[in-house]
Scaffold this active site. Structure first.
Site, PDB file in Angstrom:
ATOM      1  CG  LEU A  21      -1.959  -1.129   1.268  1.00  8.95           C
ATOM      2  CD1 LEU A  21      -2.627  -1.184   2.628  1.00  8.95           C
ATOM      3  CD2 LEU A  21      -2.990  -0.921   0.168  1.00  8.95           C
ATOM      4  CG  PHE A  26      11.299   3.834  10.432  1.00  9.34           C
ATOM      5  CD1 PHE A  26      10.514   4.901  10.852  1.00  9.34           C
ATOM      6  CD2 PHE A  26      12.677   3.939  10.561  1.00  9.34           C
ATOM      7  CE1 PHE A  26      11.080   6.039  11.394  1.00  9.34           C
ATOM      8  CE2 PHE A  26      13.250   5.067  11.119  1.00  9.34           C
ATOM      9  CZ  PHE A  26      12.445   6.124  11.529  1.00  9.34           C
ATOM     10  CB  VAL A  29       1.674   0.017   4.714  1.00  6.69           C
ATOM     11  CG1 VAL A  29       0.315  -0.398   5.247  1.00  6.69           C
ATOM     12  CG2 VAL A  29       2.366   0.969   5.676  1.00  6.69           C
ATOM     13  CG  ASP A 138       4.114  14.288  12.662  1.00  5.72           C
ATOM     14  OD1 ASP A 138       4.654  13.224  12.330  1.00  5.72           O
ATOM     15  OD2 ASP A 138       4.223  15.342  12.001  1.00  5.72           O
TER      16      ASP A 138
END
Ligand SMILES: COCCOc1ccc2cc1OCC(=O)N(C)CCCNCc1c[nH]c3ncnc(c13)N2
Length: 278
Positions: A21, A26, A29, A138
């Site tokens: 996806l 890091f 997905v 964030d």
């Protein structure tokens, strides 16, 4: 109250892995399906050595701890996690309509109705978080996803903290940071009101309000709250007032989130269901 999913010890062979996806800092997905229940999920795979190198293991642990306890229609569910020799796997709610920022790129900017609908659902999610002493810190388009019915989902609580241990570490783009975080002084839940104002501006104008070529220029524009409204047709004046009341340097003077939900611009433009139907 943890569900059976939270108690179970998961492993990779509990899942059929589907298409990727997207790629994050890091890891990747993936679309995935839990074999027994046939439940569709998103599986985020993070590489341990990369987490170690960037010294973010503690931040990931905090993220998992925080997000697994949050239950809100506009917050992406974290059902559980597991790990093997090299990787950590997060079992997440699947958001069928993908990343909001791609949608924003496609249509350059959103209508007032769409922007207000998203801002109202984010305000409700943040009121819920603040009620649990969690500040996100964030809020930006990259961390927002769209569910199958068009509803907004906040993902990636990488920078969220419980308000008692306010860390002043810096990260990624400065665009969304309020003055007190840019000046790395004490900050509180009102940082999320500032970021929501920045996001609302970007929904309406297609660019964040303090964008500049150099970091140092963005920094200065944020500190000085150098807010300019380019002439854009069909923006009601009500919106400009709303934005001006969120992007206030003194965090205690920012429009509180519950007042934002009663603001005329939101009331007249946001779809009460929190879903933008186009
Ligand atoms: C430490 O990590 C905390 C959790 O962060 C995330 C959870 C779920 C995510 C993305 C997350 O972080 C951002 C990231 O990895 N990318 C920007 C790359 C992939 C983009 N996703 C695309 C996507 C489409 N339908 C989805 N349904 C559920 N989750 C998704 C996606 N992505």
């Amino acid at each position: 109250e943890s569900t059976a999913a939270e108690k179970k010890r998961w492993s990779l062979n509990d899942f059929d892995i589907g298409k990727p996806l997207g790629r994050g800092k890091f890891g990747h997905v993936y679309f995935a399906r839990e074999k027994r229940s046939k439940h569709i999920v998103a599986l985020k795979v993070l590489f341990k050595n990369q987490l170690k190198q960037s010294q973010v293991e503690h931040q990931l642990r905090r993220e998992v701890e925080i997000q697994s306890h949050l239950r809100h229609p506009n917050i992406l569910r974290l059902y559980g996690y597991f790990y093997d020799q090299k990787r950590v796997y997060l079992i997440l709610e699947y958001a069928a309509k993908g990343e909001l920022y791609k949608e924003l790129q496609n249509c350059k900017y959103f209508s007032e109705r769409r922007a207000a609908t998203y801002v109202a659902s984010l305000a409700r999610a943040l009121i819920y978080c603040h009620g649990k002493h969690v500040i996100h810190r964030d809020i930006k388009p990259e961390n927002l996803l769209i569910g199958s019915k068009g509803e907004l989902k906040i993902a990636d609580f990488g920078w969220s903290v419980h308000t008692f241990n306010r860390r002043r570490t810096m990260c990624g783009t400065l665009d969304y940071l309020p003055p007190e975080m840019v000046e790395s002084v004490e900050h509180d839940a009102n940082v999320d009101i500032w970021s929501l104002g920045v996001l609302c501006y970007e929904f309406l104008y297609g660019v964040p309000p303090f964008e500049a070529k150099e970091h140092s220029d963005t920094y200065r524009r944020i500190i000085q709250v150098d807010l300019k409204f380019p002439p854009r047709p069909i923006i009601s004046s009500g919106n400009l007032i709303t934005l001006a009341q969120m992007l206030v340097k003194d965090s205690s003077k920012r429009l509180p989130l519950h007042k934002l939900l009663e603001h005329p611009w939101i009331v007249q433009n946001a779809d009460p269901s929190g879903v933008y139907r186009g």
